[in-house]
Every structure is written in structure tokens, then in C-alpha cells.
Scaffold this active site. Structure first.
Site, mmCIF file in Angstrom:
data_model
loop_
_atom_site.group_PDB
_atom_site.id
_atom_site.type_symbol
_atom_site.label_atom_id
_atom_site.label_comp_id
_atom_site.label_asym_id
_atom_site.label_seq_id
_atom_site.Cartn_x
_atom_site.Cartn_y
_atom_site.Cartn_z
ATOM 1 N N HIS A 1 -28.064 -1.626 -9.766
ATOM 2 C CA HIS A 1 -29.528 -1.549 -9.737
ATOM 3 C C HIS A 1 -30.143 -2.414 -10.858
ATOM 4 O O HIS A 1 -30.852 -1.897 -11.735
ATOM 5 C CB HIS A 1 -29.998 -0.092 -9.849
ATOM 6 C CG HIS A 1 -31.369 0.140 -9.265
ATOM 7 N ND1 HIS A 1 -31.738 1.286 -8.643
ATOM 8 C CD2 HIS A 1 -32.469 -0.652 -9.233
ATOM 9 C CE1 HIS A 1 -32.992 1.226 -8.260
ATOM 10 N NE2 HIS A 1 -33.470 0.028 -8.607
ATOM 11 N N GLU B 1 -26.853 7.160 -6.791
ATOM 12 C CA GLU B 1 -26.688 6.286 -7.948
ATOM 13 C C GLU B 1 -26.430 7.146 -9.180
ATOM 14 O O GLU B 1 -27.081 8.183 -9.321
ATOM 15 C CB GLU B 1 -27.960 5.461 -8.177
ATOM 16 C CG GLU B 1 -28.124 4.379 -7.142
ATOM 17 C CD GLU B 1 -29.323 3.463 -7.401
ATOM 18 O OE1 GLU B 1 -29.866 3.460 -8.527
ATOM 19 O OE2 GLU B 1 -29.699 2.744 -6.469
ATOM 20 N N ARG C 1 -33.836 0.652 -1.873
ATOM 21 C CA ARG C 1 -33.426 2.008 -2.248
ATOM 22 C C ARG C 1 -32.193 2.384 -1.422
ATOM 23 O O ARG C 1 -32.123 2.093 -0.217
ATOM 24 C CB ARG C 1 -34.539 3.026 -1.955
ATOM 25 C CG ARG C 1 -35.710 2.986 -2.939
ATOM 26 C CD ARG C 1 -35.343 3.474 -4.336
ATOM 27 N NE ARG C 1 -36.453 3.450 -5.266
ATOM 28 C CZ ARG C 1 -36.758 2.443 -6.090
ATOM 29 N NH1 ARG C 1 -36.018 1.358 -6.088
ATOM 30 N NH2 ARG C 1 -37.785 2.524 -6.915
HETATM 31 C C1 DGY Z 1 -38.383 -0.688 -8.905
HETATM 32 O O1 DGY Z 1 -39.194 -1.234 -9.648
HETATM 33 O O2 DGY Z 1 -38.713 0.068 -7.991
HETATM 34 C C2 DGY Z 1 -36.946 -0.951 -9.187
HETATM 35 O O3 DGY Z 1 -36.123 -0.530 -8.172
HETATM 36 C C3 DGY Z 1 -36.550 -0.291 -10.483
HETATM 37 O O4 DGY Z 1 -36.546 1.089 -10.301
#
Ligand code: DGY
Length: 325
Positions: free
Chosen positions: A285, A266, A237
Site C-alpha cells: 500500500h 492488510e 482497496r
Molecule cells: C488513499 O489516499 O486513499 C490511499 O489509499 C492511502 O490510504
């Protein structure tokens, strides 16, 4: 029960919901407004929630008192106030394991792209700047025998460590809430303090669950203590790192490079100065963006919904306490 699926998902997930005779609500438009999203949430008993934008907190639960469960289409659950959900007996499901390979592949890819300045060199070719051979031009660094430091050694971290060990004979150190016996046994991974992790790693890769307490833990004072050849990889994250401090650390040479699949915010601003640096690679991402992982996520998220609707325990539940009396 009524299930609101807030964005499109692979067909296999929808099939599972239909086979269970659940009533499915989908958005009327491709880009619904926040108000339209909330209206649909109010009509539903369960939300199958795709994407990280929508926040499920006290205000949301007050506005949508009918909601009984949230099945996330992600392994991360930072968009939900789990304490608040648990207090209200709202079950929250996620999609672990099915995306571990895909996400660790992206961490591994970023590490290699940064170590050989791949993004920068691809841009050079595309922009017609491929010049004569120069023995000192834009040298990368090799990864053989280097030390990989992992923050958060669960399934994704394990898969990343396994690949790095097999491909480059890297030593593995890690910091976690608890010891990972399997990684210690199979990969000779060593548990270290957070301080030792940041001071002794040649590559740091984050694979922890994000909580607000961890906001900006990778900041100026931490980057300053890292090795100058450090490659920083974040596929977890964006909130884990302070983007301005990361930029300064890269510019001043406190660290060597960075590979990001997640940014803060993001989407990243396409004018971000990070994108100008040769030792940086940014992806939008895409950690779980494979056909296999996304269909696994659709299946598991739908199975979480169906189990809850039948009064059974979700196969992947973040707050199993809700099932206790
Ligand atoms: C997750 O599965 O947490 C990925 O980052 C997609 O949001």
C-alpha cells in the site's frame, strides 16, 4: 479548537495547524492501543486521521459526541460512514488530486512488473537461482497496443490511462458512474458497460472509490469471463477483489497475472500463496508514498482542518451538504 493528529505526518501539515493557533493532541506512544486512541478522540473537536484502520461509524460518533469534523489523510473515505456523519453535520475532508500522479505511477509500475514477472525474477537473482539462458523460460507479455480497462475514471484513473497511452499506445475503455468527457476527448477513452470492461480488457486497473456494496465484485464468476492474458491491477482497496478467487483464477489460467498495492486484509499474510506465483507482484500500500504526494496530503488535510476551525468550507470536503442549512 482541539485537533487530534492520530499518527505522525510531514512537518508542513503540523506547521499549518500551529500557525492557525490550534491546540494539537498527539498520541503519547508510537503504538497506542484502541482505548488510548478513543480517549484522545473524545478530547478532540477535530480529528486529522492518518491510516485506514480506525473506523468512524455510528458507534464511534455516539462515543465521541464532541467530534465536529474529520480531516482524512487519504483520498479514500471508506473508513467513514458518510451518511451517518452527514446526518450529524460532521464535515469530512479528504486529500484528492495531490496523490494522483504517485498512485497512478504505482499502478503503471505494477502493470509492467507483472507483465515481465519482475518480482519473481528479482527473487531469483537474490536467491542465487539465476541460471543459464533459456529461450522458453518465464516469458512475459508485451503491452503495446493492448486494451486498458479502467474501473473508476477520475483523476488517478485518468493519469494511469494517459501513461499507458503514451508509453504503449494502449486503447482505453472505462466504466464509471458517469462519462469522463476529458478522457474521451484527450485519450479517446470509450465508456463501456461493466460486462464489456471485464470481457474486452487486456489489463484492468481499479481506480474507483470503495463502498461496501462493491465488496468482492471481482470474484470467481467475473475472473472466469476475463481474457486469459488479463493482468489485474488493484491500487484502490483490497475489498474490491476476493483474494481466494483471485488465487484460483491465476492458478487455473482464467487470468494471467495480478499486481496489488492493496490486499484483503492488510497487511497481507506473508505466507499468502499469491506470493508464490511468478505472475504476481504485491506492494505494501505505497500508492501515495512519495515525498511530494505525502507533503501535499499533509498540506491539504491541515488546510481542511484550519478552514473548518475558522467556520469556512473545507477546500476538499466529501460531504459538502453539511454546510447547507
Ligand atoms: C488513499 O489516499 O486513499 C490511499 O489509499 C492511502 O490510504
Amino acid at each position: 479548537m482541539k485537533v487530534f493528529v492520530n499518527k505522525r505526518i510531514p512537518d508542513n501539515g503540523i506547521r499549518i495547524l500551529k500557525e492557525a493557533n490550534l491546540e494539537i493532541i498527539v498520541p503519547e506512544t508510537e503504538t497506542p492501543t484502541q482505548e488510548e486512541w478513543l480517549e484522545n478522540c473524545k478530547k478532540a473537536d477535530i480529528i486529522l486521521s492518518v491510516g485506514g484502520k480506525n473506523k468512524y461509524d455510528k458507534d464511534f460518533f455516539d462515543a465521541c459526541p464532541n467530534i465536529k469534523a474529520i480531516a482524512l489523510f487519504s483520498v479514500g473515505f471508506d473508513q467513514v460512514d458518510i451518511k451517518e456523519a452527514t446526518k450529524r453535520k460532521i464535515a469530512v475532508g479528504n486529500t484528492p488530486d495531490v496523490l494522483s500522479r504517485a498512485t497512478s505511477d504505482v499502478a503503471f509500475l505494477l502493470m509492467q512488473m507483472v507483465s515481465r514477472k519482475a518480482s519473481y525474477n528479482i527473487d531469483k537473482v537474490k536467491s542465487g537461482n539465476w541460471k543459464d539462458f533459456d529461450a522458453l523460460e518465464e516469458l512475459g507479455q508485451e503491452l503495446y497496443g493492448k486494451t486498458l480497462g479502467i474501473l473508476g475514471l477520475g483523476r488517478i484513473g485518468f493519469e494511469m490511462a494517459e501513461k499507458c497511452k503514451a508509453a504503449f499506445g494502449m486503447d482505453i475503455i472505462y466504466h464509471n458512474r458517469s462519462h469522463n468527457q476529458e478522457a474521451e476527448k484527450e485519450l479517446d477513452a470509450k465508456y463501456v458497460s461493466f460486462d464489456a470492461l471485464i470481457e474486452n480488457s487486456d489489463v484492468i486497473s481499479i481506480h474507483a472509490n470503495y463502498t461496501p456494496e462493491q465488496a468482492n465484485i471481482f470474484n470467481e464468476s467475473i475472473f472466469e469471463r476475463m481474457k486469459p492474458n488479463l493482468i489485474f491491477i488493484n491500487t484502490a482497496r483490497g475489498g474490491f477483489h476476493n483474494e481466494q478467487d483471485l488465487l484460483s483464477a491465476l492458478k487455473s489460467g482464467s487470468i494471467w497475472g495480478a499486481g496489488l498495492d492493496v490486499t484483503n486484509p492488510e497487511p497481507m499474510d506473508n505466507n499468502s500463496p499469491l506470493l508464490e506465483l511468478s505472475n504476481v507482484c504485491v506492494l505494501p500500500h505505497i500508492g501515495s508514498a512519495t515525498i511530494e504526494a505525502r507533503s501535499g496530503m499533509a498540506r491539504l488535510a491541515a488546510e481542511n482542518v484550519v478552514a473548518f476551525a475558522k467556520g469556512e468550507k473545507m477546500p476538499a470536503c466529501v460531504n459538502p451538504e453539511v454546510y447547507e442549512d
